[in-house]
Design an enzyme around this catalytic site. Structure first.
Site, PDB file in Angstrom:
ATOM      1  N   ASP A  83       1.229  -7.690   2.377  1.00  0.00           N
ATOM      2  CA  ASP A  83       1.293  -6.253   2.069  1.00  0.00           C
ATOM      3  C   ASP A  83       2.747  -5.777   1.916  1.00  0.00           C
ATOM      4  OD1 ASP A  83       0.843  -3.569   1.798  1.00  0.00           O
ATOM      5  OD2 ASP A  83      -0.468  -3.373   3.542  1.00  0.00           O
ATOM      6  N   SER A 106       3.691   2.348   8.428  1.00  0.00           N
ATOM      7  CA  SER A 106       3.476   1.409   7.336  1.00  0.00           C
ATOM      8  C   SER A 106       4.808   1.173   6.649  1.00  0.00           C
ATOM      9  CB  SER A 106       2.490   1.990   6.325  1.00  0.00           C
ATOM     10  OG  SER A 106       1.209   1.999   6.873  1.00  0.00           O
ATOM     11  N   HIS A 108       0.827  -1.225   0.000  1.00  0.00           N
ATOM     12  CA  HIS A 108       0.000   0.000   0.000  1.00  0.00           C
ATOM     13  C   HIS A 108       0.855   1.267   0.000  1.00  0.00           C
ATOM     14  CE1 HIS A 108      -0.009  -0.034   4.582  1.00  0.00           C
ATOM     15  NE2 HIS A 108      -0.083   1.266   4.405  1.00  0.00           N
TER      16      HIS A 108
HETATM   17  N1  ASP Z   1      -2.403   0.688   7.803  1.00  0.00           N
HETATM   18  C1  ASP Z   1      -2.107   1.848   8.524  1.00  0.00           C
HETATM   19  C2  ASP Z   1      -2.106   3.035   7.634  1.00  0.00           C
HETATM   20  O1  ASP Z   1      -2.367   2.910   6.491  1.00  0.00           O
HETATM   21  C3  ASP Z   1      -0.921   1.740   9.377  1.00  0.00           C
HETATM   22  C4  ASP Z   1      -1.340   2.131  10.730  1.00  0.00           C
HETATM   23  O2  ASP Z   1      -1.900   3.214  10.854  1.00  0.00           O
HETATM   24  O3  ASP Z   1      -1.168   1.363  11.653  1.00  0.00           O
HETATM   25  O4  ASP Z   1      -1.905   4.163   8.006  1.00  0.00           O
END
Ligand code: ASP
Length: 729
Positions: free
Chosen positions: A220, A646, A84
């Site tokens: 991911d 991330s 991501h």
């Molecule tokens: N998946 C989260 C984000 O996209 C990571 C996190 O905030 O823990 O910000």
């Protein structure tokens, strides 16, 4: 005169039944928690993690594109981050012919690695406490503006001294609301190439359904490589550049972790606000979040439907959709969590105790109440602008690019850069239309403008929107048709032709273009009507917060205080562990590939699988990456993380890579405002699953060969021999 934040006043907060530690520690101050970390399983010293005297783990940690974290995992500058985090690069290289989002991308040799203009990889050279230098000459009697002016001058001096005759960058950042200042000296590379990405059905497996949720089965990750000039220093993109040879790269452990093992996460957490007063938390929960959720719910219903209707639109809107949906879902969880934790009540109870402590404390809280009451209208206007202008219909943003060009026209002309900048504008317009679907943008405009009008304070309402009622009798569809039909920004050919001849003379025409007019009212209106008052009150709140956090420490002497995240390098530590976040609910700390097959739904947008992965899992063909016969996919830990973490490495007690941080559980989404040790868990993908996908699934074992794998007592791991293609060397 400045009350320094007592960064040494850490109490060890071991909550029964969990090892969770609230806090994101500044790398230069790790000595304070070294003993605690070692008692939990760290086998290194603070100096092994961060040092300016010799290479340390920090030399392998990269701020990726300014928003995520990545880590260097080979002597050839190979970078690992989340899928991501690399998503917009993967998306921008994708087309119907090369659908890397759907099928993944793997460079089988170096010459196939793809450049990404604009993408940066920043290393930290050193972090220096410059509080006293920043405060030089600053006196308590000076007013705020005077203090700020002097500090800005001090900062300029400090930064220029640190960067003189180097290729370093430097910034001074306020920590703990200005009770401390640190200079971050950096080295930034801007030739960063895409090396590999699994298909979204692996890298985004579970999609929005599973996002922010445990149990998780998402691979991911994506891979990039830093390139440098012949001298191994940062250089602009050039085919001749060489892979960067880092001071340090992380070892990759094949041992995995068991529950209770020490883990730490090293990266660039974005923003936490754990010291907000109840007034601010009330605003977030009851005003801002509901509006933002409403706006995004509306746009997601439009974008999701459009993406399902065609592959072309799916590719065009993939990155935008993720940007909108990620925070949207988090805010829902955040509000639920804050309600469940009784965050507002707790904050208010604390404030009663705080106020009782002294008359000054009581007065400060009363000031907060007044400031937050006064700022609300402006904060809301600002939040609404972000939702409507930055995350809403794109036609407004395109019109803004023309305004920026015109704003700089004379300067460009003076510098002889006019044509170069015009080319850049045209390239920008073309890039805009590559990922643009007119009917979708129209639908977004129609729905979001209606909400915008509902939410906007009447004193900020753009005059051109009065036409919805006066001319179009409230018919938003008719207004939208008129708006797009009349604007030059809805059509690529027209927009490009217009950019080619754009000059101050074009202003007359622009002032008749409804998209330009609305953009100017919304965006320009923000700077004229909202920003000045917002900024004025906000700086009072900030000054109040600077006092407040110090006084909090004086009142709550048994608590641990740490400096809120501010996108600077931090270390957080805890253990690999599951959780029991709610009554009757127990989360195991890891998942396996069995769960991938259980979630598999052929043809489903979130849960489809590539046939090759199914085959490998069914045959249990896991290579050397299995754990007692099981292929682990993800695991949770009690490390305090946030957005920006991330892509951060999850490290074991030896500082070896065991996982890749990418998310938090649903029950943790409020942790940016209130951390709860018994339920907050970060989610990491097991590094062995990453290796399995690279090696067994994608057949890109040459990338694994580049890494330093360790197993058991740091022996070089026995992996299956993988032939290294000649050109890959
Ligand atoms: N998946 C989260 C984000 O996209 C990571 C996190 O905030 O823990 O910000």
């Amino acid at each position: 005169m400045i009350k320094r934040f007592l960064l040494v006043a850490w109490a060890t907060c071991l909550v029964a039944g969990t090892w969770a530690k609230e806090g994101m520690w500044i790398p230069t101050l790790l000595k304070v928690v070294e003993g605690d970390m070692q008692s939990m399983g760290l086998e290194l010293s603070a100096e092994d993690i961060y040092s300016i005297n010799h290479s340390s783990l920090k030399d392998a940690i990269v701020h990726f594109g300014g928003g995520c974290t990545a880590e260097i995992i080979s002597s050839q500058g190979l970078l690992l981050t989340n899928h991501h985090c690399g998503f917009s690069q993967i998306q921008s290289h994708s087309s119907l012919e090369h659908d890397y989002l759907k099928n993944g991308f793997w460079a089988m040799k170096r010459s196939e690695e793809l450049p990404n203009p604009g993408l940066t990889a920043t290393l930290i050279v050193r972090i220096e406490d410059v509080t006293s230098l920043m405060m030089k000459g600053v006196k308590a009697e000076m007013d705020l503006a005077e203090q700020q002016k002097l500090m800005a001058e001090n900062e300029k001096l400090i930064v220029s001294k640190a960067t003189e005759n180097t290729n370093y960058g430097a910034t001074v950042r306020a920590f703990n609301y200005g009770n401390a200042y640190y200079m971050i000296v950096t080295k930034t590379f801007n030739d960063v190439r895409l090396v590999g990405a699994p298909p979204s059905s692996i890298g985004k497996f579970g999609g929005d359904t599973d996002n922010w949720v445990w149990p998780r089965h998402t691979g991911d990750f994506s891979m990039f490589r830093i390139y440098a000039g012949a001298d191994n220093e940062p250089a602009d993109y050039n085919e001749e550049n060489k892979p960067y040879q880092p001071e340090r790269h992380l070892e990759v452990s094949l041992d995995g972790v068991e529950e209770g093992d020490f883990t730490m996460v090293f990266g660039f957490p974005g923003v936490t606000e754990v010291y907000l007063t109840s007034h601010a938390v009330d605003y977030v929960m009851n005003k801002s979040n509901p509006m933002r959720i409403h706006m995004r719910e509306t746009s997601l219903s439009i974008i999701d439907a459009a993406m399902k209707s065609s592959d072309q639109i799916r590719i065009q809107y993939a990155a935008k959709q993720s940007r909108i949906s990620n925070a949207y879902k988090k805010w829902i969880g955040q509000n639920d969590g804050l309600i469940e934790l009784k965050a507002l009540e707790k904050k208010r109870e604390d404030e009663v105790v705080f106020a009782q402590h002294s008359a000054e404390n009581k007065a400060l809280l009363q000031q907060f109440e007044g400031w937050y009451r006064d700022i609300e209208k402006f904060s809301f206007g600002r939040d609404l602008l972000i939702e409507y202008f930055y995350y809403g219909p794109e036609i407004l943003d395109l019109a803004n690019a023309y305004q920026s060009f015109l704003g700089q026209y004379e300067t460009y002309q003076k510098d002889g850069k006019l044509e170069e900048k015009r080319e850049a504008l045209i390239a920008n317009v073309e890039a805009h239309f590559k990922d643009y679907h007119l009917p979708t943008d129209k639908r977004l405009f129609e729905s979001l403008t209606e909400l915008y009008v509902q939410y906007i304070d009447p004193s900020f309402k753009p005059a051109s929107l009065n036409a919805i009622d006066s001319k179009f009798k409230g018919d938003m569809k008719a207004f939208t048709e008129y708006f797009y039909g009349k604007s030059v920004f809805s059509d690529k050919e027209k927009a490009v032709a217009f950019a080619k001849s754009l000059s101050p003379k074009s202003l007359k025409k622009l002032q008749k273009d409804p998209a330009y007019v609305l953009m100017d009212e919304v965006y320009g209106g923000y700077f004229a009507l909202i920003r000045p008052e917002y900024g004025r009150i906000k700086s009072q709140i900030d000054a109040g917060m600077k006092d407040y956090v110090v006084r909090l420490e004086e009142v709550f002497t048994d608590r641990t205080f740490w400096s809120d995240a501010n996108s600077t390098l931090r270390l957080t530590y805890g253990k690999a562990e599951g959780s029991a976040p709610r009554d009757g609910m127990v989360y195991k700390f890891y998942t396996t590939t069995d769960g991938i097959l259980q979630k598999y739904k052929p043809g489903h947008a979130d849960f489809d699988l590539p046939p090759r992965l199914i085959e490998l899992i069914e045959k249990e063909d896991f290579g050397p990456y299995a754990h007692n016969g099981e292929m682990r996919v993800c695991f949770t830990g009690s490390n305090h993380t946030t957005g920006g973490n991330s892509g951060s490495p999850a490290l074991n007690g030896k500082g070896q890579l065991v996982g890749l941080n990418f998310d938090r559980s649903w029950e943790s989404t409020m942790s940016d405002i209130m951390f709860a040790p018994e339920r907050c868990r970060n989610i990491m993908v097991d590094i062995r699953y990453v290796l399995f996908i690279i090696d067994k699934y994608a057949g890109a074992g040459h990338l694994v060969q580049e890494m330093t794998l360790v197993k058991g007592e740091k022996e070089k791991a026995e992996t299956e021999p993988v032939p290294v293609p000649a050109e890959a060397e």
